[in-house]
Scaffold this active site. Structure first.
Site, mmCIF file in Angstrom:
data_model
loop_
_atom_site.group_PDB
_atom_site.id
_atom_site.type_symbol
_atom_site.label_atom_id
_atom_site.label_comp_id
_atom_site.label_asym_id
_atom_site.label_seq_id
_atom_site.Cartn_x
_atom_site.Cartn_y
_atom_site.Cartn_z
ATOM 1 N N THR A 96 47.665 43.037 39.404
ATOM 2 C CA THR A 96 48.558 43.911 40.181
ATOM 3 C C THR A 96 49.016 43.115 41.396
ATOM 4 O O THR A 96 48.195 42.774 42.261
ATOM 5 C CB THR A 96 47.802 45.171 40.652
ATOM 6 O OG1 THR A 96 47.300 45.850 39.514
ATOM 7 C CG2 THR A 96 48.728 46.096 41.434
ATOM 8 N N LYS A 171 53.400 50.141 38.241
ATOM 9 C CA LYS A 171 51.988 50.172 38.651
ATOM 10 C C LYS A 171 51.878 50.667 40.104
ATOM 11 O O LYS A 171 50.964 51.439 40.448
ATOM 12 C CB LYS A 171 51.381 48.779 38.492
ATOM 13 C CG LYS A 171 50.018 48.584 39.120
ATOM 14 C CD LYS A 171 48.877 49.252 38.360
ATOM 15 C CE LYS A 171 47.602 49.237 39.184
ATOM 16 N NZ LYS A 171 46.377 49.289 38.476
ATOM 17 N N LYS A 239 44.235 47.115 48.775
ATOM 18 C CA LYS A 239 45.094 45.976 48.408
ATOM 19 C C LYS A 239 46.364 46.498 47.722
ATOM 20 O O LYS A 239 47.472 46.072 48.035
ATOM 21 C CB LYS A 239 44.333 45.046 47.465
ATOM 22 C CG LYS A 239 45.143 43.880 46.943
ATOM 23 C CD LYS A 239 44.747 43.483 45.539
ATOM 24 C CE LYS A 239 45.943 43.508 44.651
ATOM 25 N NZ LYS A 239 45.647 43.427 43.238
HETATM 26 P P1 NAP Z 1 37.664 40.557 40.171
HETATM 27 O O1 NAP Z 1 36.533 41.055 39.372
HETATM 28 O O2 NAP Z 1 37.507 40.366 41.644
HETATM 29 O O3 NAP Z 1 38.142 39.173 39.506
HETATM 30 C C1 NAP Z 1 39.147 38.401 40.069
HETATM 31 C C2 NAP Z 1 39.345 37.178 39.204
HETATM 32 O O4 NAP Z 1 40.421 36.400 39.751
HETATM 33 C C3 NAP Z 1 38.133 36.249 39.153
HETATM 34 O O5 NAP Z 1 38.067 35.705 37.870
HETATM 35 C C4 NAP Z 1 38.496 35.203 40.207
HETATM 36 O O6 NAP Z 1 37.824 33.968 40.014
HETATM 37 C C5 NAP Z 1 39.962 35.060 39.942
HETATM 38 N N1 NAP Z 1 40.708 34.485 41.070
HETATM 39 C C6 NAP Z 1 40.970 35.067 42.256
HETATM 40 N N2 NAP Z 1 41.707 34.255 43.025
HETATM 41 C C7 NAP Z 1 41.911 33.125 42.307
HETATM 42 C C8 NAP Z 1 42.593 31.925 42.556
HETATM 43 N N3 NAP Z 1 43.246 31.704 43.715
HETATM 44 N N4 NAP Z 1 42.583 30.968 41.588
HETATM 45 C C9 NAP Z 1 41.946 31.185 40.411
HETATM 46 N N5 NAP Z 1 41.284 32.305 40.113
HETATM 47 C C10 NAP Z 1 41.262 33.267 41.052
HETATM 48 O O7 NAP Z 1 38.961 41.493 40.025
HETATM 49 P P2 NAP Z 1 39.350 42.493 38.845
HETATM 50 O O8 NAP Z 1 38.796 43.833 39.158
HETATM 51 O O9 NAP Z 1 39.086 41.857 37.525
HETATM 52 O O10 NAP Z 1 40.932 42.613 39.119
HETATM 53 C C11 NAP Z 1 41.846 41.631 38.665
HETATM 54 C C12 NAP Z 1 43.267 42.204 38.821
HETATM 55 O O11 NAP Z 1 43.365 43.420 38.066
HETATM 56 C C13 NAP Z 1 43.641 42.571 40.266
HETATM 57 O O12 NAP Z 1 44.981 42.273 40.508
HETATM 58 C C14 NAP Z 1 43.396 44.079 40.312
HETATM 59 O O13 NAP Z 1 44.188 44.720 41.288
HETATM 60 C C15 NAP Z 1 43.794 44.486 38.902
HETATM 61 N N6 NAP Z 1 43.169 45.746 38.430
HETATM 62 C C16 NAP Z 1 41.839 45.982 38.632
HETATM 63 C C17 NAP Z 1 41.296 47.188 38.185
HETATM 64 C C18 NAP Z 1 39.817 47.501 38.366
HETATM 65 O O14 NAP Z 1 39.421 48.656 38.130
HETATM 66 N N7 NAP Z 1 38.972 46.540 38.744
HETATM 67 C C19 NAP Z 1 42.100 48.119 37.551
HETATM 68 C C20 NAP Z 1 43.439 47.841 37.342
HETATM 69 C C21 NAP Z 1 43.969 46.645 37.794
HETATM 70 P P3 NAP Z 1 36.346 33.724 40.615
HETATM 71 O O15 NAP Z 1 35.408 34.281 39.592
HETATM 72 O O16 NAP Z 1 36.239 32.268 40.790
HETATM 73 O O17 NAP Z 1 36.285 34.472 41.942
#
Ligand code: NAP
Length: 291
Positions: A96, A171, A239
């Protein structure tokens, strides 16, 4: 079958990549913190050492990382997807992020004959695990048709919303709807309680009518039970609300209700509640009233 690169194995990315493997796709996975890729390799995936290397080995490259600058980095950065992707390949960004930056990234990829879909999701980690995500897609419809089997391995509802950026815009509409509804639910629960009405009765009586919502059915009972454990964390929600307000600023659109909710969540964060679920908005509303 097309080879799928997968960049970002966080809470969402890991189960999504596992679902692609289950559906029979070859998955080449990359995570910045390398150890997180082990699960995918053990499940039959391959490792890529950089986003560039993932792109070299793939036909379709999925990214799902944290925020706008992170997507920019993994796609357009020094070792980014653009440096390795073949002509005719497709990048699907499922994070997102900002709709306007999405459009810029898509334009830069297009100059290298690489297509892009923005395909953010809703449904949370449960939807990611069960493969039932709602996927909101921006981009060319023929490219979407080509990518459908891949998206169908991860989601249940796939909606083509328009050109690049429109998936992200949809979204952000989703986030306006869930946040402002959460505010109404918080106020209704508090109003019931302060008036001497049983909160549970209020929910039971209203949820089947015109006032019904996912927030009323799922978050109001947690507010009443004072259960503030996260389904979706306030810090993450903030965010997304920041992205909404930035996008609204770009089109000079006031969003008074959303802005108010954003401020109340800020109060939650200032009170050390950023890691609690979004139903803790109720606590901020409650703090506005005298005891
Ligand atoms: P998360 O668990 O915090 O995972 C984030 C991922 O992004 C990790 O693999 C992290 O790597 C990687 N990352 C972050 N910055 C990076 C960079 N500069 N270079 C390379 N890799 C990077 O987050 P998530 O919950 O999976 O969410 C991911 C996306 O989906 C976000 O945009 C979020 O808004 C969206 N989303 C989340 C949900 C939810 O319920 N969680 C629902 C809908 C949408 P590391 O492991 O090295 O930190």
């Amino acid at each position: 079958m097309e080879k799928v690169g997968f960049i970002g194995l966080g809470i969402m990315g890991e189960p999504m990549a596992l679902n692609l493997l289950k559906a029979g796709f070859n998955v080449i996975a990359y995570n910045r913190t390398e150890a997180k890729a082990d699960v995918i390799i053990e499940a039959g995936g391959e490792n890529g050492r950089t986003p560039k290397e993932v792109a070299e080995k793939s036909d379709i490259i999925i990214t799902i990382v944290s925020d706008t600058p992170d997507v920019h980095d993994v796609i357009l950065g020094e070792n980014g997807v653009i440096k390795g992707a073949k002509k005719g390949s497709v990048v699907i960004d499922m994070s997102t992020i900002s709709p306007s930056v999405t459009k810029d990234i898509a334009a830069k990829l297009k100059m290298e004959n690489i297509e892009m879909l923005d395909a953010p999701v809703s449904g949370g980690d449960v939807g990611a695990i069960n493969g039932t995500l709602s996927i909101m897609v921006g981009g060319n419809s023929e490219i979407l048709e080509r990518c459908k089997p891949i998206l169908e391995a991860m989601g249940k509802t796939i909606t083509h919303c328009g050109t690049n950026g429109m998936g992200q815009t949809t979204k952000l509409c989703n986030q306006i709807l869930v946040s402002v509804t959460n505010m109404a639910v918080s106020e209704a629960v508090l109003f019931a309680q302060k008036s001497g009405l049983d909160g549970g009765k209020m929910v039971e009586a209203t949820k089947g009518g015109a006032a019904g919502s996912w927030q009323l059915s799922n978050l109001a009972p947690k507010m009443i039970d004072e259960d503030f454990a996260p389904g979706f964390m306030i810090d993450l929600q903030q965010k997304d609300l920041r992205l909404v307000l930035e996008a609204a600023e770009e089109i000079h659109l006031p969003l008074p209700a959303l802005s108010y909710v954003h401020q109340l969540y800020k109060s939650n964060q200032a009170n050390g509640e950023g890691k609690e679920g979004t139903q803790a908005l109720y606590k901020s509303v409650k703090r506005l009233t005298p005891k």
